[in-house]
Design a protein around this motif. Structure first.
Motif: not given
Length: 127
Positions: A48-55, A57-76
């Protein structure tokens, strides 16, 4: 699993995994000997982190939204995580990405213009 195994399974170098930990994106447990111990779920978290970085997003933004990701195989992302501060960060990031896109498009156009200008000259030399 240890860091080498997580690295092998995700294709992410151990050095980057340590960086993710420094950025509070991963929180491995520590064994008595101090070695990092990762759970199976961390494989999906790293993906998930790699996908978000590749899109872009900064690590700061990822850190904020990571707790809200639904499932390990999808990014919602849940609407609840969009605080005014996070929204401002994401809007700024989108603007930064647009500036990069615009710059890349100008460079692409300049390369095409150069090739178009040089191609006739090269054809004359070859002919």
């Amino acid at each position: 699993m240890r860091i080498g195994e997580l690295s092998r399974r995700t294709g992410v170098p151990a050095r980057m995994l340590r960086y993710y930990e420094e950025q509070s994106l991963l929180c491995p447990e520590r064994a008595e000997n101090g070695y990092r111990a990762y759970r199976e779920a961390e494989v999906h978290r790293v993906q998930q982190i790699r996908g978000l970085l590749d899109s872009g997003l900064t690590t700061e933004i990822i850190r904020r939204i990571l707790p809200y990701l639904d499932r390990p195989d999808e990014i919602h992302v849940h609407p609840e995580c969009l605080t005014p501060e996070t929204e401002a960060l994401m809007r700024g990031e989108a603007e930064r990405l647009q500036q990069r896109i615009d710059c890349l498009a100008r460079n692409r156009d300049a390369i095409h213009a150069y090739l178009a200008a040089v191609r006739p000259v090269a054809a004359v030399r070859e002919g």
